[in-house]
Design a protein around this motif. Structure first.
Motif, PDB file in Angstrom:
ATOM      1  N   ASP A  40       0.884  -1.049  -0.092  1.00 49.39           N
ATOM      2  CA  ASP A  40       0.015   0.124   0.092  1.00 49.39           C
ATOM      3  C   ASP A  40       1.036   1.293  -0.131  1.00 49.39           C
ATOM      4  OD1 ASP A  40      -2.026   1.701   0.132  1.00 49.39           O
ATOM      5  OD2 ASP A  40      -2.457   1.397   2.404  1.00 49.39           O
ATOM      6  N   PHE A  41       1.573   1.444  -0.980  1.00 43.92           N
ATOM      7  CA  PHE A  41       2.557   2.570  -1.339  1.00 43.92           C
ATOM      8  C   PHE A  41       1.900   3.996  -0.815  1.00 43.92           C
ATOM      9  CE2 PHE A  41       5.398   5.450  -3.805  1.00 43.92           C
ATOM     10  CZ  PHE A  41       6.641   4.780  -3.451  1.00 43.92           C
ATOM     11  N   ASP A  42       0.777   4.260  -1.140  1.00 41.35           N
ATOM     12  CA  ASP A  42       0.225   5.567  -1.082  1.00 41.35           C
ATOM     13  C   ASP A  42      -0.235   5.560   0.472  1.00 41.35           C
ATOM     14  OD1 ASP A  42      -2.131   4.375  -1.011  1.00 41.35           O
ATOM     15  OD2 ASP A  42      -2.724   5.509  -3.191  1.00 41.35           O
ATOM     16  N   ARG A  43      -0.371   4.527   1.247  1.00 40.88           N
ATOM     17  CA  ARG A  43      -0.731   4.380   2.791  1.00 40.88           C
ATOM     18  C   ARG A  43      -2.333   4.720   2.930  1.00 40.88           C
ATOM     19  NH1 ARG A  43       3.745   2.268   2.183  1.00 40.88           N
ATOM     20  NH2 ARG A  43       5.719   2.802   3.683  1.00 40.88           N
ATOM     21  N   ASN A  44      -3.034   4.559   1.825  1.00 45.50           N
ATOM     22  CA  ASN A  44      -4.530   4.760   2.060  1.00 45.50           C
ATOM     23  C   ASN A  44      -5.239   3.643   2.588  1.00 45.50           C
ATOM     24  OD1 ASN A  44      -4.748   3.296  -0.286  1.00 45.50           O
ATOM     25  ND2 ASN A  44      -5.578   4.671  -1.554  1.00 45.50           N
TER      26      ASN A  44
END
Length: 186
Positions: free
Chosen positions: A18-22
């Motif tokens: 979850d690269f964008d941490r959303n």
């Protein structure tokens, strides 16, 4: 049923992807990782190598999405943990082996920069940086994963580490160091 350690490790991997941490794993996360690597490797948009890396991570997303079997192109925590428990941790050995082989293959395709069939420390650090994983424990993690102490991580060593990461309930397993600092270390 998943143990507390397995849930903790699966949560760690969820947030790696979850690269964008959303809180949702989606195609944009894989593209973000690719863009991060292009920055790291000083590859500019429009260059052939840039497009190649983008394509590899889009393909990675397609494989991930296929395995998770989620039709809306997004995997939240509930999708992920259900998939992980049913397929990765407690699933059919043949499907698990295929998942591990593809995952390890993608790591080698993306990070074995000198194409020698091994991951060296610099390439491992690139993996951590590319996925925005803290590098403070990179050297220690690398030593744990390099079981024969030849300063290289072979495909076999990485396969063993990935299997331990996903399936082992041993808090001292070397595979717990796959994504930097061990899951339950001090």
């Amino acid at each position: 049923m998943l143990s507390e350690l397995q849930i903790t490790k699966l949560e760690r991997f969820f947030y790696v992807l979850d690269f964008d941490r959303n809180g949702i794993i989606e195609k944009e996360d894989f593209i973000g990782i690719a863009e991060n690597l292009c920055i790291l490797w000083r590859i500019r948009e429009g260059e052939e190598k840039y497009e190649e890396i983008q394509k590899r991570f889009e393909d990675g997303w397609n494989h991930f999405n296929l395995f998770v079997n989620n039709n809306d192109g997004k995997a939240n925590w509930d999708h992920w943990i259900h998939f992980a428990e049913e397929v990765i941790v407690n699933g059919d050995e043949e499907i698990f082996t295929q998942y591990v082989d593809e995952f390890v293959g993608e790591i080698f395709d993306n990070f074995d920069a000198d194409n020698d069939g091994y991951i060296n420390l610099d390439e491992y650090i690139d993996l951590l940086v590319g996925y925005r994983i803290e590098v403070r424990f990179a050297a220690k993690s690398f030593r744990k994963l390099d079981r024969n102490h030849d300063d290289l991580i072979s495909r076999g060593e990485l396969i063993r580490a990935v299997k331990e990461f996903f399936r082992s309930d041993d808090p001292d397993a070397a595979g717990n160091w796959l994504f930097g600092r061990a899951v339950l270390s001090d």
